[in-house]
Motif scaffolding. Structure first.
Motif, PDB file in Angstrom:
ATOM      1  N   GLY A  24      65.965  40.430  90.711  1.00  0.00           N
ATOM      2  CA  GLY A  24      67.145  40.224  91.557  1.00  0.00           C
ATOM      3  C   GLY A  24      68.367  39.755  90.783  1.00  0.00           C
ATOM      4  N   GLY A  26      69.119  36.875  89.463  1.00  0.00           N
ATOM      5  CA  GLY A  26      68.873  36.095  88.246  1.00  0.00           C
ATOM      6  C   GLY A  26      68.634  36.987  87.039  1.00  0.00           C
ATOM      7  N   ASN A  46      57.259  33.065  88.714  1.00  0.00           N
ATOM      8  CA  ASN A  46      56.483  34.276  88.433  1.00  0.00           C
ATOM      9  C   ASN A  46      56.545  34.545  86.926  1.00  0.00           C
ATOM     10  OD1 ASN A  46      55.446  36.848  88.151  1.00  0.00           O
ATOM     11  ND2 ASN A  46      56.401  37.616  90.024  1.00  0.00           N
ATOM     12  N   ASP A  79      58.559  25.828  87.877  1.00  0.00           N
ATOM     13  CA  ASP A  79      58.615  25.642  89.323  1.00  0.00           C
ATOM     14  C   ASP A  79      59.788  24.692  89.530  1.00  0.00           C
ATOM     15  OD1 ASP A  79      58.451  24.891  91.932  1.00  0.00           O
ATOM     16  OD2 ASP A  79      56.298  24.446  91.901  1.00  0.00           O
ATOM     17  N   THR A  81      60.858  23.069  91.819  1.00  0.00           N
ATOM     18  CA  THR A  81      60.666  21.877  92.657  1.00  0.00           C
ATOM     19  C   THR A  81      60.143  20.692  91.843  1.00  0.00           C
ATOM     20  OG1 THR A  81      58.378  22.365  93.285  1.00  0.00           O
ATOM     21  CG2 THR A  81      60.106  23.392  94.603  1.00  0.00           C
ATOM     22  N   GLY A 108      65.579  30.820  94.659  1.00  0.00           N
ATOM     23  CA  GLY A 108      65.669  30.475  96.079  1.00  0.00           C
ATOM     24  C   GLY A 108      64.651  31.266  96.877  1.00  0.00           C
ATOM     25  N   VAL A 129      62.577  24.121  97.392  1.00  0.00           N
ATOM     26  CA  VAL A 129      63.020  25.102  96.383  1.00  0.00           C
ATOM     27  C   VAL A 129      64.549  25.190  96.363  1.00  0.00           C
ATOM     28  CG1 VAL A 129      62.983  27.527  95.672  1.00  0.00           C
ATOM     29  CG2 VAL A 129      60.904  26.468  96.600  1.00  0.00           C
ATOM     30  N   TYR A 169      66.829  28.364 106.278  1.00  0.00           N
ATOM     31  CA  TYR A 169      67.604  28.879 105.137  1.00  0.00           C
ATOM     32  C   TYR A 169      69.053  28.392 105.202  1.00  0.00           C
ATOM     33  CZ  TYR A 169      69.370  32.272 101.723  1.00  0.00           C
ATOM     34  OH  TYR A 169      69.956  32.876 100.622  1.00  0.00           O
ATOM     35  N   LYS A 173      71.117  26.088 102.508  1.00  0.00           N
ATOM     36  CA  LYS A 173      72.283  26.550 101.751  1.00  0.00           C
ATOM     37  C   LYS A 173      73.525  25.706 102.064  1.00  0.00           C
ATOM     38  CE  LYS A 173      70.312  29.764  99.310  1.00  0.00           C
ATOM     39  NZ  LYS A 173      70.191  29.632  97.847  1.00  0.00           N
ATOM     40  N   GLY A 200      77.094  37.370 100.172  1.00  0.00           N
ATOM     41  CA  GLY A 200      76.710  37.929 101.467  1.00  0.00           C
ATOM     42  C   GLY A 200      75.441  38.732 101.275  1.00  0.00           C
ATOM     43  N   TYR A 201      75.361  39.908 101.885  1.00  0.00           N
ATOM     44  CA  TYR A 201      74.153  40.738 101.735  1.00  0.00           C
ATOM     45  C   TYR A 201      74.190  41.446 100.388  1.00  0.00           C
ATOM     46  CZ  TYR A 201      73.202  40.080 106.681  1.00  0.00           C
ATOM     47  OH  TYR A 201      72.918  39.533 107.901  1.00  0.00           O
ATOM     48  N   ILE A 202      73.253  41.092  99.531  1.00  0.00           N
ATOM     49  CA  ILE A 202      73.174  41.690  98.201  1.00  0.00           C
ATOM     50  C   ILE A 202      71.868  42.475  98.104  1.00  0.00           C
ATOM     51  CG2 ILE A 202      73.246  41.248  95.716  1.00  0.00           C
ATOM     52  CD1 ILE A 202      75.799  40.330  97.265  1.00  0.00           C
TER      53      ILE A 202
HETATM   54  P1  NAI Z   1      64.883  37.296  94.797  1.00  0.00           P
HETATM   55  O1  NAI Z   1      63.883  36.941  95.832  1.00  0.00           O
HETATM   56  O2  NAI Z   1      64.991  38.714  94.351  1.00  0.00           O
HETATM   57  O3  NAI Z   1      64.680  36.374  93.496  1.00  0.00           O
HETATM   58  C1  NAI Z   1      64.432  35.007  93.596  1.00  0.00           C
HETATM   59  C2  NAI Z   1      63.626  34.571  92.395  1.00  0.00           C
HETATM   60  O4  NAI Z   1      63.385  33.156  92.506  1.00  0.00           O
HETATM   61  C3  NAI Z   1      62.248  35.253  92.314  1.00  0.00           C
HETATM   62  O5  NAI Z   1      62.046  35.822  91.035  1.00  0.00           O
HETATM   63  C4  NAI Z   1      61.273  34.115  92.596  1.00  0.00           C
HETATM   64  O6  NAI Z   1      60.027  34.253  91.928  1.00  0.00           O
HETATM   65  C5  NAI Z   1      62.056  32.908  92.101  1.00  0.00           C
HETATM   66  N1  NAI Z   1      61.543  31.651  92.658  1.00  0.00           N
HETATM   67  C6  NAI Z   1      61.190  31.393  93.939  1.00  0.00           C
HETATM   68  N2  NAI Z   1      60.707  30.157  94.050  1.00  0.00           N
HETATM   69  C7  NAI Z   1      60.751  29.595  92.817  1.00  0.00           C
HETATM   70  C8  NAI Z   1      60.389  28.323  92.292  1.00  0.00           C
HETATM   71  N3  NAI Z   1      59.846  27.360  93.051  1.00  0.00           N
HETATM   72  N4  NAI Z   1      60.601  28.091  90.970  1.00  0.00           N
HETATM   73  C9  NAI Z   1      61.120  29.054  90.183  1.00  0.00           C
HETATM   74  N5  NAI Z   1      61.471  30.270  90.615  1.00  0.00           N
HETATM   75  C10 NAI Z   1      61.291  30.545  91.925  1.00  0.00           C
HETATM   76  O7  NAI Z   1      66.277  36.768  95.381  1.00  0.00           O
HETATM   77  P2  NAI Z   1      67.805  37.095  95.047  1.00  0.00           P
HETATM   78  O8  NAI Z   1      68.319  37.909  96.156  1.00  0.00           O
HETATM   79  O9  NAI Z   1      67.987  37.529  93.659  1.00  0.00           O
HETATM   80  O10 NAI Z   1      68.422  35.631  95.271  1.00  0.00           O
HETATM   81  C11 NAI Z   1      68.860  34.783  94.236  1.00  0.00           C
HETATM   82  C12 NAI Z   1      69.581  33.602  94.874  1.00  0.00           C
HETATM   83  O11 NAI Z   1      70.702  34.071  95.634  1.00  0.00           O
HETATM   84  C13 NAI Z   1      68.715  32.798  95.851  1.00  0.00           C
HETATM   85  O12 NAI Z   1      69.035  31.429  95.741  1.00  0.00           O
HETATM   86  C14 NAI Z   1      69.155  33.330  97.202  1.00  0.00           C
HETATM   87  O13 NAI Z   1      68.931  32.407  98.243  1.00  0.00           O
HETATM   88  C15 NAI Z   1      70.629  33.564  96.959  1.00  0.00           C
HETATM   89  N6  NAI Z   1      71.240  34.508  97.880  1.00  0.00           N
HETATM   90  C16 NAI Z   1      70.785  35.811  98.000  1.00  0.00           C
HETATM   91  C17 NAI Z   1      71.411  36.691  98.849  1.00  0.00           C
HETATM   92  C18 NAI Z   1      70.985  38.134  98.996  1.00  0.00           C
HETATM   93  O14 NAI Z   1      71.549  38.821  99.862  1.00  0.00           O
HETATM   94  N7  NAI Z   1      70.084  38.653  98.213  1.00  0.00           N
HETATM   95  C19 NAI Z   1      72.546  36.265  99.683  1.00  0.00           C
HETATM   96  C20 NAI Z   1      72.942  34.896  99.481  1.00  0.00           C
HETATM   97  C21 NAI Z   1      72.302  34.068  98.609  1.00  0.00           C
END
Ligand code: NAI
Length: 263
Positions: A24, A26, A46, A79, A81, A108, A129, A169, A173, A200-202
């Motif tokens: 994603g 990151g 992971n 982790d 947390t 997240g 988290v 959620y 946030k 927003g929605y990514i």
């Molecule tokens: P994703 O689900 O693709 O990636 C999140 C990553 O965080 C995963 O690789 C997961 O293994 C890792 N993770 C989860 N719990 C963990 C922990 N306890 N310790 C370490 N790593 C952990 O999500 P995405 O979309 O890339 O989101 C990244 C950030 O952006 C998140 O904080 C999310 O809430 C935020 N966000 C995402 C949006 C979207 O539309 N995708 C919109 C707004 C915010």
């Protein structure tokens, strides 16, 4: 062809910790930063996927003519947390690269549940988290970043606006947004800036459920003036700005990257 590192060249040689970097946004942040010569400790719960992502990015960059002097990505299990695990990340960055300049609290989780049905486990995990993870990352950053260092936390449009099924959620946030301001107020003494990004929605795994449901997708995009999801690359640009010298007088703020979302 403009070399990528020609934009914000001051970032080359700096060192960033990026959490949630296995996939994603990151992963895109880790790759984008390394392309610009920033060394990255990419950390995720992971571990297997994190190590694979780090290896893929390093291989890609070796064959990328646009990357002038690319940074290296080191993958690690964390982790978020667990406070001690953030300290281990900082130690890894120091061992591998000799310094830490940036800390991107990106990991997240997004549980979908109506407020009446949210379980103690769900609210606990979400706050742990999404909120504690940011706090503990920032605490480690405060110990190791010098003046000019920067922290960026991933908030969300959900910090400001609510929709059904997102009580846990949205609450988490909103807390990230406030925590970001609190950290900025305190870390300013150290010359460390703290900002957040509110996407927003990514297009990532987190929004697959919206993308796969035509009704949910139409409803989501209805309030987005640009009428589409954003890409992780489109969030990376604002992140880069926040880390750069161009943002050296910007702290305690949030940048919305949401296609102009109205809900
Ligand atoms: P994703 O689900 O693709 O990636 C999140 C990553 O965080 C995963 O690789 C997961 O293994 C890792 N993770 C989860 N719990 C963990 C922990 N306890 N310790 C370490 N790593 C952990 O999500 P995405 O979309 O890339 O989101 C990244 C950030 O952006 C998140 O904080 C999310 O809430 C935020 N966000 C995402 C949006 C979207 O539309 N995708 C919109 C707004 C915010």
């Amino acid at each position: 062809v403009t070399q990528m590192s020609a934009v914000y060249p001051e970032l080359a040689g700096k060192v960033a910790v990026v959490t949630g970097a296995a996939q994603g946004m990151g992963a895109t942040f880790a790759e984008g930063l390394a392309t610009r010569g920033v060394h990255v400790v990419g950390a995720d719960i992971n571990e297997e996927q994190m190590l694979a992502t780090a290896a893929r990015i390093n291989t890609d960059l070796e064959s990328n003519a646009l990357a002038d002097k690319p940074g290296r990505v080191v993958g690690a299990r964390v982790d978020v947390t667990k406070p001690d695990e953030h300290e281990l990340l900082a130690q890894l960055a120091l061992k591998e690269f000799g310094r830490v300049d940036f800390w991107i609290n990106n990991a997240g989780i997004f549980p979908f549940a109506l407020a009446e049905e949210i379980t103690p486990e769900q609210i606990g995990a979400t706050l742990s988290v999404n909120v504690e993870g940011v706090l503990y990352g920032a605490q480690a950053a405060a110990r190791h970043l010098g003046p000019g260092g920067a922290i960026v936390n991933m908030s969300s449009v959900s910090a400001l606006r609510v929709r059904k099924g997102r009580g846990a959620y949205c609450t988490s946030k909103a807390a990230v947004a406030h925590l970001t301001e609190s950290l900025a107020v305190e870390f300013g003494d150290k010359g460390i800036r703290v900002n957040s990004i509110a996407p927003g929605y990514i297009d990532t795994a987190m929004t697959k459920w919206v993308q796969e449901d035509p009704i949910a997708l139409a409803s989501a995009l209805d309030a987005v003036p640009l009428h589409r999801l954003g890409s992780p690359e489109e969030v990376f640009g604002p992140l880069l700005f926040l880390l750069s010298d161009s943002a050296r007088y910007v702290t305690g703020h949030s940048i919305a990257v949401d296609g102009g979302s109205r809900h």
